[in-house]
Design a protein around this motif. Structure first.
Motif, short mmCIF file in Angstrom:
data_model
loop_
_atom_site.label_atom_id
_atom_site.label_comp_id
_atom_site.label_asym_id
_atom_site.label_seq_id
_atom_site.Cartn_x
_atom_site.Cartn_y
_atom_site.Cartn_z
N UNK A 1 30.07 31.72 38.83
CA UNK A 1 31.44 32.07 38.41
C UNK A 1 31.79 31.46 37.07
N UNK A 2 31.54 30.12 36.94
CA UNK A 2 31.84 29.45 35.66
C UNK A 2 31.02 30.06 34.54
N UNK A 3 29.73 30.35 34.83
CA UNK A 3 28.85 30.91 33.82
C UNK A 3 29.33 32.28 33.36
N UNK A 4 29.73 33.13 34.32
CA UNK A 4 30.21 34.47 33.95
C UNK A 4 31.46 34.38 33.10
N UNK A 5 32.34 33.40 33.42
CA UNK A 5 33.54 33.24 32.60
C UNK A 5 33.15 32.85 31.18
N UNK A 6 32.18 31.94 31.06
CA UNK A 6 31.76 31.49 29.73
C UNK A 6 31.15 32.63 28.92
N UNK A 7 30.28 33.43 29.53
CA UNK A 7 29.58 34.43 28.73
C UNK A 7 30.42 35.68 28.47
N UNK A 8 31.38 35.99 29.37
CA UNK A 8 32.19 37.18 29.11
C UNK A 8 33.40 36.86 28.24
N UNK A 9 33.90 35.62 28.34
CA UNK A 9 35.06 35.26 27.52
C UNK A 9 34.83 33.87 26.96
N UNK A 10 33.94 33.73 25.96
CA UNK A 10 33.58 32.40 25.47
C UNK A 10 34.78 31.65 24.90
N UNK A 11 35.83 32.39 24.53
CA UNK A 11 36.97 31.71 23.91
C UNK A 11 37.81 30.94 24.93
N UNK A 12 37.62 31.22 26.24
CA UNK A 12 38.44 30.54 27.26
C UNK A 12 37.74 29.32 27.84
N UNK A 13 36.71 28.83 27.15
CA UNK A 13 35.84 27.86 27.81
C UNK A 13 36.57 26.59 28.23
N UNK A 14 37.52 26.13 27.43
CA UNK A 14 38.19 24.89 27.84
C UNK A 14 39.41 25.18 28.67
N UNK B 1 43.80 53.04 36.18
CA UNK B 1 42.39 53.09 36.55
C UNK B 1 41.45 53.16 35.36
N UNK B 2 41.80 53.94 34.31
CA UNK B 2 40.82 54.10 33.23
C UNK B 2 41.15 53.27 32.00
N UNK B 3 42.38 52.81 31.85
CA UNK B 3 42.68 52.00 30.67
C UNK B 3 42.72 50.51 31.02
N UNK B 4 43.38 50.16 32.12
CA UNK B 4 43.56 48.74 32.43
C UNK B 4 42.37 48.17 33.20
N UNK B 5 41.94 48.90 34.24
CA UNK B 5 40.89 48.35 35.11
C UNK B 5 39.65 47.86 34.36
N UNK B 6 39.08 48.65 33.43
CA UNK B 6 37.86 48.17 32.76
C UNK B 6 38.09 46.89 31.95
N UNK B 7 39.34 46.66 31.52
CA UNK B 7 39.60 45.50 30.69
C UNK B 7 39.94 44.23 31.45
N UNK B 8 40.15 44.35 32.76
CA UNK B 8 40.44 43.14 33.53
C UNK B 8 39.30 42.80 34.49
N UNK B 9 38.25 43.65 34.46
CA UNK B 9 37.23 43.51 35.50
C UNK B 9 36.44 42.20 35.35
N UNK B 10 36.29 41.68 34.13
CA UNK B 10 35.55 40.42 34.01
C UNK B 10 36.31 39.25 34.64
N UNK B 11 37.64 39.24 34.49
CA UNK B 11 38.44 38.22 35.18
C UNK B 11 38.26 38.36 36.70
N UNK B 12 38.21 39.62 37.14
CA UNK B 12 38.12 39.91 38.57
C UNK B 12 36.84 39.31 39.14
N UNK B 13 35.72 39.46 38.42
CA UNK B 13 34.44 38.95 38.92
C UNK B 13 34.48 37.43 39.04
N UNK B 14 35.07 36.78 38.04
CA UNK B 14 35.13 35.31 38.07
C UNK B 14 35.93 34.83 39.27
N UNK B 15 37.12 35.44 39.49
CA UNK B 15 37.94 35.04 40.65
C UNK B 15 37.20 35.35 41.95
#
Lengths: 306, 305
Positions: free
Chosen positions: A293-306, A214-228
Motif C-alpha cells: 500500500x505504502x509503495x503504491x502510494x509512493x510510485x503513483x503519487x510521488x509528490x505525497x510521500x511525506x 464513471x468516465x471522468x472522475x473514476x479513472x482519476x481517483x482509482x490510485x487513491x482507491x487502491x492505496x486505501x
C-alpha cells in the motif's frame, strides 16, 4: 567528435533524446522501490500458498490424531521433532503447517471480502459527497463522524455476540464497519478532481452525471482507491484475528490464525511456538500488505510521500 | 470563535443522539430480545413474563425515548446478570480503563514525539530510518499477539513484571505498552511532517537569520506550532484506545470497562453492552469536540469551516 562523449563517455542515442513514457517512468519507480518489491514478493508468496494449500499441505487441517499431539517444530532441540511435521502439531494432534497454510486462505478471504464490501460503501459515499458537495456532503460527513465515534472492536464483538458468529457474519460485520477511510479519502480525492477544468468541460458539453462520475472522475481517483483498499484489507485481517482470538470470530475447528493463537493460549508457557508461528504469519501478511500500500502510494503519487 | 464552537457543539450533540439510536437498536438485531434472554426452549409464558418485565411489549419508539430519558438522567438500565444498575458498574470500572489509556498514551507520546522531531531535523538519517521501520513494524503487529509475546518474555522468561491483575503500577506497564505502541506510528508521522513543514517556513528562517541558537529555534519556535495537530490527534486516538482496550484488558485481566464489556458479551448482558458502547462513543464525541475546539482556538484559520 567530442560531443559524443557528453553522456559520460557513451554515445548519445535516440533513447536519450526522447522523454521516457509515463509507463516507463512508473516501471522504473516500481523497480527502485524496495518496500514495494519486498511486500509484493511476500504477498504473492502467501497468496500462492493459500491457493495451492491442498497441494502443499501433507495433511487434512481437521484431522485430529491425539497420539501425535504437541510435536514441537523441527528447529526445537527435542527428540520428538520430526520433518514429518515441520512446524509440529497442535494440542489436538493436527499438523500445524497444514493449519497455517489453510489459515492463510481464511485471512485472505476475510480481508478481501470485507475490503470489497467496505470499498463499495465508502467509495459511493465519498464520491457522492465530493461531487455534489453542499447538503449531500454535510450528510455524508455526518454519517462518517457518527461511524467513527463508535468503537469498532466493541461494536463488532457485540453484534457478533447477538446474531451469532460465522465466517459470513464476520465478513459482513467488518465490511459494514470499516468503510470510513474509503469515504474520507474518496471525498477529498473527488473534490480535487472536480476542481479541474475537464470536469467543467464535460458538464458544459452536457454529459450526464453518471457519465462524468464513471468516465471522468473514476479513472482519476482509482490510485487513491487502491492505496486505501490495501490499508483496509490489512485492518480487516487484524480485526478478524482479534475477534477470533476473543472467541467471537471464526469458530473452531476452522483454521484461522487468530483462533489458533486463542486455542494455544493456555499452553503458551509450555509450548510458546504454538502462538509464535501463527503470530509471525499474521504479522508478515499484514506487513506485506502495508508495504504494498505504502509503495503504491509512493510510485503513483510521488509528490505525497511525506 | 463562538459561532464555530456553537456549530461544532450542535453537530456533536446530533452525532451522540444518532449513536444512541444505533446503540438502542442493537437489542433488536437478534429479532425478539425476550426470546434471547429467556434462552432456547423456554416456555411461552416465561418469554411473555420477561417481555412484560423488561417492557419489550411497548412500542419501540416509547422504549427508545424511555431509555434515552433514563440515560440522560444517568440511569443506563439494569444488568441482566449482575442484578444491579449498569451506571454504577460502569462508573466503578471506568477509572481503571482511563488510567490504562492515560499510561498507554504517555508511553506513545514519550516514544513518538522525540523520534518524530529528530527524524524531521535530520531527514534520511539513521534515526529517521529507524523511526520509519518502527512505524511499519508497529502497524503490522496484532496487538493481542504483541501482548502475549510481552507476557512470555517480560513476565515468564525474565520475570520482571506481573502477568495479570490491576493492583499495583507494575501491572499497568505491559498493558500500557501493548495498547500504546499502536498509536506511536501515527503520532510519529504527524510530528515529523509537522516539524518538517514548520522548519521550512519563513519565520524560522528569520529566527535563524537573527542568530538564535538552533535549539531555541527548534523548541521555542518550531515545535510549538508543529505540536498543535499532534495534540488533537492524541485526543482522538485516546478515544480509539478506550474502545480498543477490550482486547488488552481481557488478556491481562484488568478489571476495567473493556473487561466488563467482554464479560457482558459472554453473558449476553444486553443493557451492559449497550451502555458501554454508548458511554465510550459519547466520550469519543467529547474528545473530538475538545480537539476541534482546541485546534480552532490555537489556529484561527480553522474557524471558517
Amino acid at each position: 567528435m567530442p560531443a559524443a562523449d557528453a553522456a559520460g563517455g557513451r554515445r548519445i542515442g535516440v533513447a536519450d533524446l526522447v522523454a521516457p513514457s509515463p509507463a516507463t517512468l512508473l516501471r522504473r519507480r516500481i523497480l527502485r522501490h524496495w518496500g514495494l518489491l519486498i511486500g509484493g514478493g511476500i504477498l504473492i508468496a502467501i497468496a500462492a500458498v493459500a491457493l495451492l494449500a491442498p497441494l502443499l499441505a501433507g495433511y487434512d487441517p481437521y484431522d485430529q490424531q491425539l497420539a501425535r499431539k504437541l510435536i514441537p517444530p523441527v528447529w526445537h532441540a527435542s527428540a520428538k521433532a520430526t520433518w514429518q511435521h515441520p512446524l509440529g502439531t497442535d494440542q489436538l494432534g493436527r499438523d500445524y503447517l497444514t493449519r497455517l497454510v489453510y489459515g492463510a486462505r481464511i485471512s485472505l478471504l476475510i480481508g478481501i471480502s470485507a475490503m470489497l464490501i467496505s470499498g463499495v460503501i465508502g467509495t459511493t459515499l465519498g464520491v457522492l459527497a465530493g461531487y455534489f458537495g453542499g447538503r449531500v456532503d454535510m450528510l455524508v460527513t455526518f454519517i462518517v463522524t457518527t461511524r467513527l465515534s463508535m468503537p469498532v472492536v466493541l461494536v463488532a464483538l457485540a453484534v457478533v455476540a447477538i446474531i451469532g458468529s460465522s465466517l459470513t457474519v464476520v465478513i459482513w460485520v467488518l465490511g459494514l464497519l470499516i468503510w470510513d477511510r474509503f469515504a474520507v479519502v474518496m471525498r477529498s480525492a473527488t473534490q480535487q478532481v472536480c476542481a479541474r477544468e475537464f470536469i467543467l468541460a464535460a458538464q458544459a458539453v452536457g454529459c450526464s452525471t453518471s457519465r462524468i462520475l464513471l468516465t471522468e472522475i473514476a479513472p482519476n481517483v482509482v490510485n487513491h482507491l487502491i492505496v486505501v483498499a490495501t490499508l483496509e484489507m490489512a485492518q480487516a485481517i487484524l480485526l478478524e484475528a482479534a475477534l477470533s482470538f476473543l472467541g467471537l470470530g471464526v469458530q473452531p475447528p476452522t483454521p484461522s490464525w487468530g483462533l489458533m493463537i486463542s486455542e494455544a493460549k493456555g499452553l503458551m508457557f509450555f509450548d510458546p511456538w504454538l502462538i509464535s508461528i501463527p503470530g509471525v504469519a499474521l504479522f508478515l501478511m499484514v506487513l506485506a500488505i502495508n508495504l504494498v500500500g505504502d509503495g503504491l502510494r509512493d510510485v503513483t503519487a510521488p509528490e505525497n510521500r511525506n | 470563535m463562538l459561532a464555530y464552537a456553537a456549530k461544532r457543539l450542535g453537530v456533536a450533540l446530533l452525532v451522540a443522539l444518532t449513536v444512541s439510536l444505533i446503540t438502542f437498536s442493537m437489542i433488536y438485531m437478534s429479532g425478539d430480545p425476550a426470546i434471547a434472554i429467556a434462552g432456547e426452549g423456554a416456555r411461552a409464558e416465561d418469554v411473555e413474563a420477561i417481555r412484560k418485565f423488561y417492557g419489550f411489549d411497548r412500542p419501540i419508539a416509547v422504549q427508545y425515548l424511555d431509555w434515552l430519558a433514563g440515560a440522560l438522567k444517568g440511569d443506563l438500565g439494569r444488568s441482566y446478570t449482575l442484578r444491579q444498575p449498569v451506571a454504577g458498574v460502569i462508573l466503578a470500572r471506568l477509572p481503571v480503563t482511563m488510567i490504562l489509556g492515560a499510561s498507554a498514551m504517555t508511553f506513545a507520546l514519550v516514544l513518538a514525539i522525540p523520534l518524530g522531531v529528530v527524524a524531521a531535523v535530520r531527514p534520511n538519517s539513521m534515526v529517521d530510518r529507524f523511526a520509519l521501520a518502527l512505524a511499519v513494524v508497529g502497524q503490522a503487529m496484532p496487538s493481542f499477539w504483541f501482548a502475549l509475546t510481552l507476557i512470555l518474555w517480560l513476565g515468564v522468561h525474565w520475570r520482571v513484571l506481573p502477568i495479570t491483575g490491576s493492583g499495583s503500577w507494575q501491572n499497568f506497564v505491559m498493558p500500557a505498552v501493548a495498547l500504546g505502541y499502536y498509536v506511536t506510528p501515527a503520532v510519529m508521522r504527524l510530528t515529523r511532517a509537522g516539524v518538517l513543514e514548520v522548519l521550512s517556513s519563513d519565520y524560522i528562517r528569520t529566527a535563524r537569520a537573527k542568530g538564535l541558537r538552533p535549539m531555541t529555534v527548534l523548541f521555542k519556535h518550531a515545535l510549538r506550532n508543529a505540536i498543535i495537530p499532534v495534540v488533537a490527534l492524541a485526543a482522538v486516538q485516546f478515544g480509539f484506545m478506550l474502545g480498543g482496550s477490550i482486547v488488552i484488558e481481557t488478556i491481562f485481566q484488568i478489571n476495567g470497562l473493556g473487561y466488563l464489556a467482554w464479560e457482558s458479551i459472554q453473558r449476553k448482558d444486553l443493557p451492559t453492552m449497550q451502555a458501554i458502547v454508548l458511554v465510550l462513543s459519547v466520550i469519543y464525541v467529547g474528545l473530538t469536540l475538545a480537539a476541534d475546539l482546541l485546534n480552532a482556538f490555537l489556529d484561527p484559520r480553522l474557524r471558517v469551516a
